[in-house]
Scaffold this active site. Sequence first.
Site, short mmCIF file in Angstrom:
data_model
loop_
_atom_site.label_atom_id
_atom_site.label_comp_id
_atom_site.label_asym_id
_atom_site.label_seq_id
_atom_site.Cartn_x
_atom_site.Cartn_y
_atom_site.Cartn_z
N ARG A 164 1.03 -1.19 -0.50
CA ARG A 164 0.26 0.01 0.25
C ARG A 164 1.02 1.19 0.15
O ARG A 164 0.19 2.28 -0.33
CB ARG A 164 -0.79 0.20 1.59
CG ARG A 164 -1.94 -0.77 0.94
CD ARG A 164 -2.52 -0.78 2.32
NE ARG A 164 -4.05 -1.22 2.13
CZ ARG A 164 -4.21 -3.24 2.71
NH1 ARG A 164 -2.72 -3.41 3.35
NH2 ARG A 164 -5.22 -4.13 2.62
N SER A 190 8.27 -20.89 9.38
CA SER A 190 8.98 -19.70 9.19
C SER A 190 9.37 -18.09 9.24
O SER A 190 8.04 -17.61 8.71
CB SER A 190 8.08 -20.02 6.63
OG SER A 190 7.37 -19.54 7.56
N ALA A 228 10.69 -14.77 8.65
CA ALA A 228 10.33 -13.85 7.72
C ALA A 228 12.28 -13.68 7.84
O ALA A 228 13.26 -13.98 6.49
CB ALA A 228 9.54 -12.73 7.99
N LYS A 249 -1.13 -21.24 17.39
CA LYS A 249 -0.20 -21.33 17.89
C LYS A 249 0.16 -20.36 18.51
O LYS A 249 1.07 -19.75 19.48
CB LYS A 249 0.57 -22.01 16.97
CG LYS A 249 0.93 -21.14 15.64
CD LYS A 249 1.88 -20.47 15.50
CE LYS A 249 2.08 -19.79 13.99
NZ LYS A 249 2.77 -18.58 13.58
N ASP A 307 4.84 -25.39 13.75
CA ASP A 307 4.61 -24.61 14.13
C ASP A 307 4.37 -23.89 15.20
O ASP A 307 4.83 -22.86 15.84
CB ASP A 307 3.76 -23.77 12.90
CG ASP A 307 3.38 -22.17 12.03
OD1 ASP A 307 4.98 -21.37 12.65
OD2 ASP A 307 3.20 -21.37 11.92
N ARG A 362 6.71 -13.11 17.48
CA ARG A 362 6.63 -11.75 17.90
C ARG A 362 5.43 -12.34 19.46
O ARG A 362 5.07 -11.44 20.06
CB ARG A 362 5.66 -11.23 17.23
CG ARG A 362 7.28 -10.04 16.16
CD ARG A 362 6.02 -9.21 15.20
NE ARG A 362 6.01 -9.95 13.73
CZ ARG A 362 5.08 -9.97 12.58
NH1 ARG A 362 5.99 -8.44 12.27
NH2 ARG A 362 4.70 -10.10 11.88
N ASN A 363 4.90 -13.42 19.06
CA ASN A 363 3.61 -13.51 20.13
C ASN A 363 4.13 -14.10 21.62
O ASN A 363 3.55 -13.41 22.51
CB ASN A 363 2.68 -14.65 19.81
CG ASN A 363 2.10 -14.14 18.28
OD1 ASN A 363 0.89 -13.70 18.64
ND2 ASN A 363 2.16 -14.72 17.00
N LEU A 392 1.13 -6.38 14.84
CA LEU A 392 1.70 -7.50 14.71
C LEU A 392 2.01 -8.51 14.90
O LEU A 392 2.73 -9.56 15.17
CB LEU A 392 4.17 -6.60 15.14
CG LEU A 392 3.84 -5.32 14.46
CD1 LEU A 392 4.77 -4.56 15.57
CD2 LEU A 392 4.52 -5.06 13.34
N GLU A 398 -0.17 -11.21 16.13
CA GLU A 398 -1.40 -12.05 14.95
C GLU A 398 -2.25 -12.30 16.45
O GLU A 398 -4.08 -12.62 16.49
CB GLU A 398 -0.90 -13.53 14.71
CG GLU A 398 -0.31 -12.43 13.00
CD GLU A 398 -0.14 -13.49 12.27
OE1 GLU A 398 0.57 -14.28 12.67
OE2 GLU A 398 -0.37 -13.55 11.07
#
Length: 327
Positions: free
Chosen positions: A31, A138, A140, A191, A246, A257-258, A281, A283
């Site tokens: 965007r 996975s 990034a 997860k 995962d 991040r979680n 960020l 989820e």
Amino acid sequence: MKISILGAGSFGTAIAIALSAHGISVNLWGRDHRNTTHINTYRKNLKYLPTYHLPDNIYATSNIDEVLSDNNTCIILTIPTQQLRTICTQIQHKQHMCKNTPILICSKGIEITSLKFPSEIAEEILQYNPIFILSGPSFAKEIAEHLPCSIVLAGDNKELGESLIEKISNDVLKIIYHQDIIGVQIGAALKNIIAIACGIIAGKNLGNNAVATVITKGMNEIKTLYIAKNHSIDLHTLIGPSCLGDLILTCTTEHSRNMAFGLEIGKGRNINTLIDHNLKLVEGTSTVKPLISLAKKLNVELPICISIYNLLHENISLDKAISNILS
């Protein structure tokens, strides 16, 4: 061969790097016009993956018309689940440009308004496009560094799915096929919430034994929702990359991040402040509300997930939440 990726964040950029390194031309849509222009000029995504070089066969744009065409091998969506309906609607309005092009969705979670998983949202809107889910452990940054990962491509069309894997699987993206598209997404959604719980336990210094307990109990909650939603269970999905794999990755490292979000809660940081700073960020924070609504609809109990929901949204104490998670 050309592939378009919608979503120029960390994961979309990393996938673009991995595919382009193996000779695939990639159109990367985001965007932010300033950011896409910067990618084309300097070959770096300074906003999300600033230290990684983007090969010349990646073209970034903020014009969605430029990436939707009938000569794409597939279109990969790497956008948040709560934005998926909007993007699918935009694709649907351009059906003359990409009718029948396979759509590979990397979004994880449950839509707040409909309680639908990503594939269900896409199938509702994009009735002429084959829909697949691309999911698994996975990070990034590791993909951008060309480190290998094992992920799953799930969908109903086995012949097409295996054909896509032959075209896009490589020594970084090691892709296997599953037909269990809903089961894969259940693992991907839960997860993140379980990882928040593991972070809380670690932040409170309750030990690795307790973290292992939460992972084990969390796996059982994935199985519980899986059976309630699917009315059956595929062990290949449950113990495969998209569920067990995962779950382990997301729950055992601060690079998640979680998990890192839960860690800060466990250390005593203000929950509302953390949510305000991390809502887009992390989820798990956006998934937990619709997940609990779905669990109630399916009449199943998910003790860890309801504990995280109550902690984030019902103001129960941290000690009470931890007691409920471990009980």
